[in-house]
Write an enzyme that holds these catalytic residues in place. Structure first.
Site, PDB file in Angstrom:
ATOM      1  N   ALA A 180      41.287  29.734 -20.917  1.00 54.51           N
ATOM      2  CA  ALA A 180      42.065  28.912 -21.847  1.00 54.51           C
ATOM      3  C   ALA A 180      42.641  27.679 -21.156  1.00 54.51           C
ATOM      4  CB  ALA A 180      43.189  29.744 -22.463  1.00 54.51           C
ATOM      5  N   GLU A 246      48.070  24.121 -40.010  1.00 56.47           N
ATOM      6  CA  GLU A 246      46.889  24.334 -40.844  1.00 56.47           C
ATOM      7  C   GLU A 246      47.108  25.515 -41.778  1.00 56.47           C
ATOM      8  OE1 GLU A 246      42.048  24.871 -40.372  1.00 56.47           O
ATOM      9  OE2 GLU A 246      43.292  24.352 -38.646  1.00 56.47           O
TER      10      GLU A 246
END
Length: 378
Positions: A180, A246
């Protein structure tokens, strides 16, 4: 005048009228065509830009409307209320533009945000991959630095706006060994980009009019300055901060779509049922028995016959466009819905949570503790 939500100001109502007129005039008559072709017409983006309906929550200095997320919300609601899922404006406006606003360099903001606000470019974000799904920690697309450029290799799938987008934020590994921490967001302008290809516009069980596509990157060269945040390895944190926004977009859309049609809305109810049946047919699903989808419209007609009405004036295009940029920038404070919660049922409390967040705007959101980098396809 019909009752409006406690967070909605006069300024927001003006934007709602503009959004309603646009959706009724430019989208609603074309929904069946969009379902057949699996995407909106490219010109729709330019028309929305001309009216000031793109990037409404982006500051005016970057070409936007100078508003807040509440201004985006009324557009999301009006699109949902005509039963449309074809136009990916909420992603373009409320997500893609805000990656640039929140983390982009000044040059990146001034280069791309005005083009997004005008409709000159259509935005997308390429996260999901065929092999890893939405597991953002394990994306395989790479962006290798060679000299002053990045070289992109990999593939993405289920990318909203994928067929029409000419500005794509690509989630890629600049250091695959770091997991990540090696993830970065790279901006790609697709016009003339060698090695970039669009694959299939994917068929789905629903939302058949929505452009959801495969994308392929084969030695695509991107300027080194196109990395968001200026340094490598910032992408995963940026994603975790923006993905909650979102989800809020989706929640607003879902609440608006689930609300009963307003008095006089029997035609809308029938249209929604018909479009759902058409989408199901396009996806190979069995249609409901003849007449089954008319019950909501019939129920609305009965309510209308009993005297319900809505005396709100219809939206109009004249005069509101100028106000969108002038008055929307005033950042009107929004009153929160009040109450202890004890007097509400669960649905009322859920609606209040959404309404109370509408005046927050679109700054970076705090990462969700239980978010491990998995999200729906974008």
């Amino acid at each position: 005048m019909a009752e409006r939500s406690p967070w909605e100001t006069d300024d927001l109502t003006a934007v709602r009228d503009l959004a309603r007129s646009f959706c009724e005039k430019e989208i609603k008559p074309n929904i069946e065509k969009y379902i057949d072709q699996h995407h909106v017409d490219r010109e729709l983006w330019n028309k929305a830009g001309d009216l000031g309906l793109l990037c409404v929550s982006i500051p005016e200095e970057y070409g936007g409307g100078g508003g807040t997320f509440a201004h985006e919300a009324v557009l999301i609601e009006e699109q949902a209320r005509i039963a449309d899922s074809s136009w990916g404006a909420s992603l373009h406006n409320g997500i893609i533009a805000h990656y640039l606003l929140s983390y982009g360099s000044e040059e990146q903001k001034r280069t791309w945000l005005p083009k997004m606000a005008s409709g000159e470019v259509v935005g997308a974000i390429a996260m999901t991959e065929p092999g890893t799904g939405s597991d953002l920690q394990n994306v395989r697309t790479t962006a290798v630095k060679k000299g002053n450029r990045y070289v992109l290799n990999g593939s993405k799938t289920f990318i909203t706006n994928g067929q029409l987008a000419n500005f794509i934020i690509v989630v890629a590994k600049t250091d695959p060994a770091e997991g990540a921490k090696g993830t970065s967001l790279i901006c790609l302008e697709t016009d003339g980009a060698e090695g970039f290809e669009r694959g299939r516009n994917l068929h789905k069980i629903g939302m058949e009019a929505n452009d959801t596509s495969e994308l392929f990157f084969n030695e695509v060269q991107v300027p080194g300055d196109n990395i968001i945040g200026g340094t490598e390895g910032q992408g995963f944190v940026q994603l975790m901060q923006q993905l909650p926004q979102e989800r809020l977009n989706i929640a607003v859309q879902g609440v608006a779509a689930a609300e009963p049609p307003p008095p006089g809305g029997a035609e809308q109810a029938d249209m929604m049922a018909g479009l759902l049946h058409k989408e199901a047919g396009a996806a190979g699903e069995r249609r409901p028995p003849e007449g089954q989808g008319q019950s909501q419209g019939d129920a609305q007609r009965r309510r209308d016959d009993e005297g319900g009405h809505d005396d709100r004036q219809p939206g109009r295009l004249e005069g509101v466009g100028e106000r969108l940029t002038d008055a929307a920038g005033a950042q009107h404070p929004t009153e929160h819905a009040t109450g202890t919660g004890d007097e509400d049922d669960g649905a009322d409390r859920g609606e209040r949570v959404v309404h109370e967040r509408l005046d927050v705007g679109l700054g970076p959101a705090a990462p969700a503790e239980r978010d491990h980098g998995e999200e729906r396809g974008d």
